[in-house]
Design a protein around this motif. Structure first.
Motif, PDB file in Angstrom:
ATOM      1  N   VAL A  20       4.236  -0.355   2.248  1.00 24.94           N
ATOM      2  CA  VAL A  20       5.758  -0.578   2.895  1.00 24.94           C
ATOM      3  C   VAL A  20       7.128  -0.726   2.087  1.00 24.94           C
ATOM      4  O   VAL A  20       7.859   0.224   1.770  1.00 24.94           O
ATOM      5  N   LEU A  21       6.992  -1.579   0.906  1.00 20.46           N
ATOM      6  CA  LEU A  21       7.732  -1.620   0.267  1.00 20.46           C
ATOM      7  C   LEU A  21       7.496  -0.496  -0.964  1.00 20.46           C
ATOM      8  O   LEU A  21       9.606  -0.040  -1.092  1.00 20.46           O
ATOM      9  N   LYS A  22       6.909   0.192  -0.863  1.00 25.14           N
ATOM     10  CA  LYS A  22       7.370   1.676  -2.111  1.00 25.14           C
ATOM     11  C   LYS A  22       8.099   2.308  -1.249  1.00 25.14           C
ATOM     12  O   LYS A  22       8.432   3.652  -1.943  1.00 25.14           O
ATOM     13  N   ASN A  23       8.793   2.664  -0.078  1.00 27.42           N
ATOM     14  CA  ASN A  23       8.825   3.635   0.955  1.00 27.42           C
ATOM     15  C   ASN A  23       9.802   3.220   1.316  1.00 27.42           C
ATOM     16  O   ASN A  23      11.040   3.956   2.068  1.00 27.42           O
ATOM     17  N   LEU A  24      11.241   2.180   0.924  1.00 25.22           N
ATOM     18  CA  LEU A  24      12.309   1.683   0.829  1.00 25.22           C
ATOM     19  C   LEU A  24      13.201   1.722   0.468  1.00 25.22           C
ATOM     20  O   LEU A  24      12.683   1.227  -1.289  1.00 25.22           O
ATOM     21  N   SER A  25      14.100   2.285   0.314  1.00 23.22           N
ATOM     22  CA  SER A  25      15.085   1.761  -0.999  1.00 23.22           C
ATOM     23  C   SER A  25      16.887   1.445   0.213  1.00 23.22           C
ATOM     24  O   SER A  25      17.055   2.742   0.728  1.00 23.22           O
ATOM     25  N   PRO A  26      16.621   0.845  -0.173  1.00 26.22           N
ATOM     26  CA  PRO A  26      16.392  -0.957  -0.488  1.00 26.22           C
ATOM     27  C   PRO A  26      15.817  -1.165  -0.537  1.00 26.22           C
ATOM     28  O   PRO A  26      15.470  -1.051   0.992  1.00 26.22           O
ATOM     29  N   VAL A  27      15.225  -1.892  -1.033  1.00 20.87           N
ATOM     30  CA  VAL A  27      13.970  -3.310  -0.794  1.00 20.87           C
ATOM     31  C   VAL A  27      14.692  -4.469  -0.131  1.00 20.87           C
ATOM     32  O   VAL A  27      15.290  -4.929  -0.338  1.00 20.87           O
ATOM     33  N   PRO A  28      14.023  -4.969   0.678  1.00 22.85           N
ATOM     34  CA  PRO A  28      14.782  -5.982   1.339  1.00 22.85           C
ATOM     35  C   PRO A  28      14.494  -7.241   0.994  1.00 22.85           C
ATOM     36  O   PRO A  28      13.088  -6.930   0.493  1.00 22.85           O
ATOM     37  N   GLU A  29      15.652  -7.856   1.045  1.00 24.62           N
ATOM     38  CA  GLU A  29      15.307  -8.588  -0.604  1.00 24.62           C
ATOM     39  C   GLU A  29      14.923 -10.216  -0.107  1.00 24.62           C
ATOM     40  O   GLU A  29      14.963 -10.972  -0.364  1.00 24.62           O
ATOM     41  N   ASN A  30      14.628 -10.481   1.659  1.00 21.04           N
ATOM     42  CA  ASN A  30      14.172 -11.598   1.951  1.00 21.04           C
ATOM     43  C   ASN A  30      13.052 -11.959   2.524  1.00 21.04           C
ATOM     44  O   ASN A  30      12.730 -11.239   4.508  1.00 21.04           O
ATOM     45  N   ILE A  31      11.795 -12.049   2.070  1.00 18.15           N
ATOM     46  CA  ILE A  31      10.413 -11.422   2.567  1.00 18.15           C
ATOM     47  C   ILE A  31       9.472 -12.625   2.933  1.00 18.15           C
ATOM     48  O   ILE A  31      10.094 -13.561   2.009  1.00 18.15           O
TER      49      ILE A  31
END
Length: 247
Positions: free
Chosen positions: A65-76
């Motif tokens: 999931v995260l590799k397809n996001l920019s920017p990456v959510p900071e609070n996981i």
């Protein structure tokens, strides 16, 4: 209101999380997703503050999931069943996680850390990458570890650790460059993260980087490359000498 997204592929767990979040009056659930593509779409379309995300989804992982996001959510806040590799990877990155079944108090404590957060974490992406790499290669000792103290957060190279010294609920990290880092976790916590054969518990209070050991004095002290002497407890002596092939 704290805007929350839930990414979880088990309906029962998802319903449990929703039920628990309803006890938090300052939260708003913006959306749910059950697989990788849906999670990517949700996090692209919604501006969320906190993401509750299962590390292992039915069609991939949280990192897909995260590799397809920019920017990456900071609070996981990662969610996992009892998976020793996933938990160890998350701990290396000093990130938040919850074990299934979700505990109300542990969830609240994780959310409180977000509530108390005062500034942006500039190295969060590096922490996520460290967790991803550790999770992907479960046989190797990770190159780095995040030390999270009350006053700061530092990412250090594992091979820069000379030894760790426990002091009750605290651990002092002694580094090659002469610096010491104090972390508010007991030595046992790091014994589990920095395992044999790479690190050696020589004494109740000491965990030593085995690559830094150059010799032994009277079977009572380990000598390190910087000439420091680390005590060997009597009950561990035979095991350690045998491990180091010293008679």
């Amino acid at each position: 209101m704290i805007k929350v997204a839930i990414i979880e592929d088990e309906p029962a767990v998802c319903n449990e999380i929703i039920f628990l979040l309803r006890n938090e009056p300052d939260l708003e659930i913006l959306g749910l997703a059950h697989h990788v593509a849906g999670a990517v779409r949700l996090l692209q379309e919604k501006e969320v503050d906190v993401v509750l995300m299962d590390i292992q989804l039915v069609d991939g992982t949280a990192f897909d999931v995260l590799k397809n996001l920019s920017p990456v959510p900071e609070n996981i806040i990662f969610i996992t069943a009892y998976n020793q590799f996933a938990i160890k990877a998350i701990k290396y990155g000093a990130l938040d996680y919850l074990l299934k079944p979700i505990d109300q108090q542990e969830l609240r404590e994780a959310l409180d850390r977000y509530r108390q957060k005062q500034e942006k974490n500039l190295q969060y992406a590096k922490q996520l990458e460290l967790v991803r790499n550790t999770f992907a290669d479960q046989q190797a000792l990770p190159q780095q570890i995040v030390l999270n103290s009350l006053n700061n957060m530092r990412m250090i190279n594992v091979q820069d650790i000379l030894y760790c010294k426990g002091d009750g609920p605290y651990t002092y990290f002694h580094l090659k460059n002469g610096r010491n880092e104090l972390v508010s976790k007991p030595l046992k916590y790091y014994e589990d993260l920095l395992p044999s054969p790479y690190f050696l518990r020589s004494h109740q209070s000491y965990l030593v980087n085995r690559s830094q050991i150059t010799g032994v004095i009277r079977s009572e002290y380990l000598i390190l490359q910087n000439e420091e002497q680390i005590p060997v407890s009597s009950r561990r002596k035979s095991y350690i000498l045998n491990l180091l092939s010293i008679k």
